[in-house]
Design an enzyme around this catalytic site. Structure first.
Site, short mmCIF file in Angstrom:
data_model
loop_
_atom_site.label_atom_id
_atom_site.label_comp_id
_atom_site.label_asym_id
_atom_site.label_seq_id
_atom_site.Cartn_x
_atom_site.Cartn_y
_atom_site.Cartn_z
N ALA A 177 0.86 -1.18 0.00
CA ALA A 177 0.00 0.00 0.00
C ALA A 177 0.90 1.22 0.00
O ALA A 177 2.06 1.16 0.42
CB ALA A 177 -0.86 -0.02 1.26
N GLY A 235 0.40 -4.98 0.86
CA GLY A 235 -0.80 -5.01 0.04
C GLY A 235 -0.55 -5.64 -1.33
O GLY A 235 -1.47 -6.21 -1.93
N GLU A 268 -0.87 -9.21 -0.81
CA GLU A 268 -2.28 -9.49 -0.51
C GLU A 268 -3.15 -9.45 -1.77
O GLU A 268 -4.05 -10.27 -1.94
CB GLU A 268 -2.78 -8.49 0.54
CG GLU A 268 -2.12 -8.76 1.90
CD GLU A 268 -2.34 -7.64 2.91
OE1 GLU A 268 -2.08 -6.47 2.57
OE2 GLU A 268 -2.78 -7.92 4.03
N GLU A 315 4.52 -5.20 7.02
CA GLU A 315 3.78 -4.16 7.75
C GLU A 315 4.26 -3.99 9.19
O GLU A 315 4.23 -2.89 9.74
CB GLU A 315 2.27 -4.48 7.76
CG GLU A 315 1.58 -4.33 6.41
CD GLU A 315 1.61 -5.59 5.55
OE1 GLU A 315 2.45 -6.49 5.80
OE2 GLU A 315 0.79 -5.68 4.63
N1 CO8 Z 1 4.59 3.21 -0.59
C1 CO8 Z 1 4.98 4.39 -1.11
N2 CO8 Z 1 6.13 4.55 -1.81
C2 CO8 Z 1 6.90 3.45 -1.99
C3 CO8 Z 1 6.55 2.20 -1.46
C4 CO8 Z 1 5.31 2.09 -0.75
N3 CO8 Z 1 4.87 0.93 -0.26
N4 CO8 Z 1 7.51 1.30 -1.77
C5 CO8 Z 1 8.44 1.99 -2.47
N5 CO8 Z 1 8.08 3.28 -2.60
C6 CO8 Z 1 8.81 4.37 -3.28
C7 CO8 Z 1 9.99 4.82 -2.46
O1 CO8 Z 1 9.60 5.75 -1.47
C8 CO8 Z 1 10.88 5.44 -3.54
O2 CO8 Z 1 10.36 6.70 -3.86
P1 CO8 Z 1 11.39 7.99 -3.98
O3 CO8 Z 1 12.26 7.62 -5.15
O4 CO8 Z 1 10.46 9.11 -4.25
O5 CO8 Z 1 12.12 8.05 -2.70
C9 CO8 Z 1 10.61 4.54 -4.75
O6 CO8 Z 1 9.37 3.88 -4.50
C10 CO8 Z 1 11.67 3.47 -4.95
O7 CO8 Z 1 11.80 2.76 -3.74
P2 CO8 Z 1 13.22 2.49 -3.01
O8 CO8 Z 1 14.17 3.60 -3.34
O9 CO8 Z 1 12.93 2.23 -1.57
O10 CO8 Z 1 13.66 1.17 -3.78
P3 CO8 Z 1 14.65 0.03 -3.24
O11 CO8 Z 1 14.89 -0.83 -4.42
O12 CO8 Z 1 15.81 0.63 -2.53
O13 CO8 Z 1 13.81 -0.79 -2.14
C11 CO8 Z 1 11.84 -1.92 -1.31
C12 CO8 Z 1 12.71 -1.55 -2.54
C13 CO8 Z 1 12.62 -2.88 -0.41
C14 CO8 Z 1 10.60 -2.62 -1.83
C15 CO8 Z 1 11.48 -0.63 -0.51
O14 CO8 Z 1 10.97 0.33 -1.41
C16 CO8 Z 1 10.45 -0.86 0.56
O15 CO8 Z 1 10.76 -1.38 1.62
N6 CO8 Z 1 9.17 -0.46 0.30
C17 CO8 Z 1 8.11 -0.54 1.27
C18 CO8 Z 1 7.62 -1.97 1.43
C19 CO8 Z 1 6.53 -2.04 2.47
O16 CO8 Z 1 6.75 -1.79 3.63
N7 CO8 Z 1 5.30 -2.43 2.05
C20 CO8 Z 1 4.17 -2.56 2.94
C21 CO8 Z 1 3.37 -1.30 2.94
S1 CO8 Z 1 2.04 -1.33 4.13
C22 CO8 Z 1 0.82 -2.25 3.40
O17 CO8 Z 1 0.96 -2.73 2.31
C23 CO8 Z 1 -0.46 -2.41 4.18
C24 CO8 Z 1 -1.49 -3.21 3.38
C25 CO8 Z 1 -2.87 -3.04 3.95
C26 CO8 Z 1 -3.57 -1.82 3.44
C27 CO8 Z 1 -3.93 -1.92 1.96
C28 CO8 Z 1 -4.59 -0.66 1.41
C29 CO8 Z 1 -4.23 -0.42 -0.04
#
Ligand code: CO8
Length: 257
Positions: free
Chosen positions: A65, A108, A111, A131
Site C-alpha cells: 500500500a 498489500g 495481498e 507491515e
Molecule cells: N509506498 C509508497 N512509496 C513506496 C513504497 C510504498 N509501499 N515502496 C516503495 N516506494 C517508493 C519509495 O519511497 C521510492 O520513492 P522515492 O524515489 O520518491 O524516494 C521509490 O518507491 C523506490 O523505492 P526504493 O528507493 O525504496 O527502492 P529500493 O529498491 O531501494 O527498495 C523496497 C525496494 C525494499 C521494496 C522498498 O521500497 C520498501 O521497503 N518499500 C516498502 C515496502 C513495504 O513496507 N510495504 C508494505 C506497505 S504497508 C501495506 O501494504 C499495508 C497493506 C494493507 C492496506 C492496503 C490498502 C491499499
C-alpha cells in the site's frame, strides 16, 4: 477508458491489467484501487473475455500500500473511510484472475496477488508482509490468506519478522503455482489464461466458486455445494458438447451455454 495508474489490454479472450506506477514501485493508492475496480468490472461485463492476468513491472508487482498516502491518517479516517474494503472487490471478481508476479510483492502487493486465483511468479519474485516494520499489521487479508496458503509456521515467520521470501521458497510453501524464468512470465500467464478462456465459462466459473467455497465452509457442506454445481452443469449445452466431442475424438466447440 483512459487510466492513469494501470494499463489495460485485451488479447483475444484474455484481459491483461498492468499496475503502472514505476516511480513508487507500483505502490497501491486509492487511484490504483478505483482503476482496478473499473477495469475488472469492464472485463466482468465483456462476455468475450474468459480470464484476466494481473501484473506489475519487472521490478515490482506492487511494493505494498502507498505508505505516503497512509502516513498521516488516523483511526477515524481509516474507520469512517472504510479504508481497504474496496480492495476486496478483486477477490469477488467472478472470472479467473491470474497474478503474474515479478520483483516485489510486499504488503498489500502480496495481498492483492493472493486475492487472485493463482500466482505465477518469475524467479525474481519476492513476497513478504513487512507491515510489522511500519508499526502496523497486514490489513488486506495477509494474516488470513497467507496463513491458509502456507500454514501457520511460515505465515507467522513472515508476518512477525517482516522478512521476504523468494520465488523458490514461495513455491515450496504453496503460495505460488508455478515459477518461470523472468522473460517468460507474461507469456506463461497469458497462455494459462488463454487455455482457461477456451473452456466452457459456466464450468470455469463454477469450478472457481467451488474451490473458494473450501475456505468458507465445512468439508460436508463444501462437498454438497460441489455436487450440486456438478449436477447443474448437466443442464448446459457445453456439457453435451464436451462429452460428445470426447466420444467423437474431436475438439469441443464450447458456446458458454
Ligand atoms: N509506498 C509508497 N512509496 C513506496 C513504497 C510504498 N509501499 N515502496 C516503495 N516506494 C517508493 C519509495 O519511497 C521510492 O520513492 P522515492 O524515489 O520518491 O524516494 C521509490 O518507491 C523506490 O523505492 P526504493 O528507493 O525504496 O527502492 P529500493 O529498491 O531501494 O527498495 C523496497 C525496494 C525494499 C521494496 C522498498 O521500497 C520498501 O521497503 N518499500 C516498502 C515496502 C513495504 O513496507 N510495504 C508494505 C506497505 S504497508 C501495506 O501494504 C499495508 C497493506 C494493507 C492496506 C492496503 C490498502 C491499499
Amino acid at each position: 477508458m483512459a487510466y492513469e495508474t494501470i494499463l489495460v489490454k485485451t488479447k483475444d479472450a484474455v484481459g491483461l491489467v498492468t499496475i503502472n506506477r514505476p516511480q513508487a514501485l507500483n505502490a497501491l493508492n486509492s487511484k490504483v484501487m478505483t482503476e482496478l475496480q473499473q477495469a475488472l468490472a469492464a472485463f466482468q461485463a465483456d462476455a468475450a473475455v474468459g480470464a484476466v492476468v494481473l501484473t506489475g513491472s519487472e521490478k515490482a508487482f506492487a511494493a505494498g500500500a502507498d505508505i505516503k498516502e497512509m502516513q498521516s491518517l488516523d483511526f477515524v479516517d481509516m474507520f469512517l473511510g472504510d479504508f481497504i474494503s474496496g480492495w476486496e472487490e478483486i477477490a469477488g471478481f467472478r472470472k479467473p484472475l491470474i497474478a503474474a508476479v515479478s520483483g516485489f510483492a510486499l504488503g498489500g502487493g502480496c495481498e492483492v496477488a493472493m486475492m487472485c486465483d493463482f500466482i505465477i511468479a518469475s524467479e525474481t519474485a519476492k513476497f513478504g508482509q513487512p507491515e510489522i516494520t511500519l508499526g502496523v499489521i497486514p490489513g488486506m487479508g495477509g494474516t488470513q490468506r497467507l496463513t491458509r496458503a502456507v500454514g501457520k509456521a511460515k505465515a507467522m515467520d513472515l508476518i512477525l519478522t517482516g522478512r521476504m521470501m523468494d520465488a523458490a521458497e514461495a513455491e515450496r510453501a504453496g503460495l505460488v503455482a508455478r515459477v518461470v524464468a523472468p522473460g517468460q512470465l507474461i507469456d506463461e500467464a497469458l497462455a494459462a489464461a488463454a487455455r482457461i478462456a477456451a473452456l466452457s465459462q459456466p464450468s470455469v466459473l463454477m469450478a472457481k466458486e467451488s474451490v473458494n467455497r473450501a475456505f468458507e465452509t465445512t468439508l460436508g457442506e463444501g462437498l454438497l455445494f460441489e455436487r450440486r454445481l456438478f449436477h447443474s452443469l448437466f443442464a448446459t449445452m457445453d456439457q453435451k458438447e464436451g462429452m460428445t466431442a470426447f466420444a467423437e475424438k474431436r475438439k469441443p466447440d464450447f458456446r458458454n451455454r
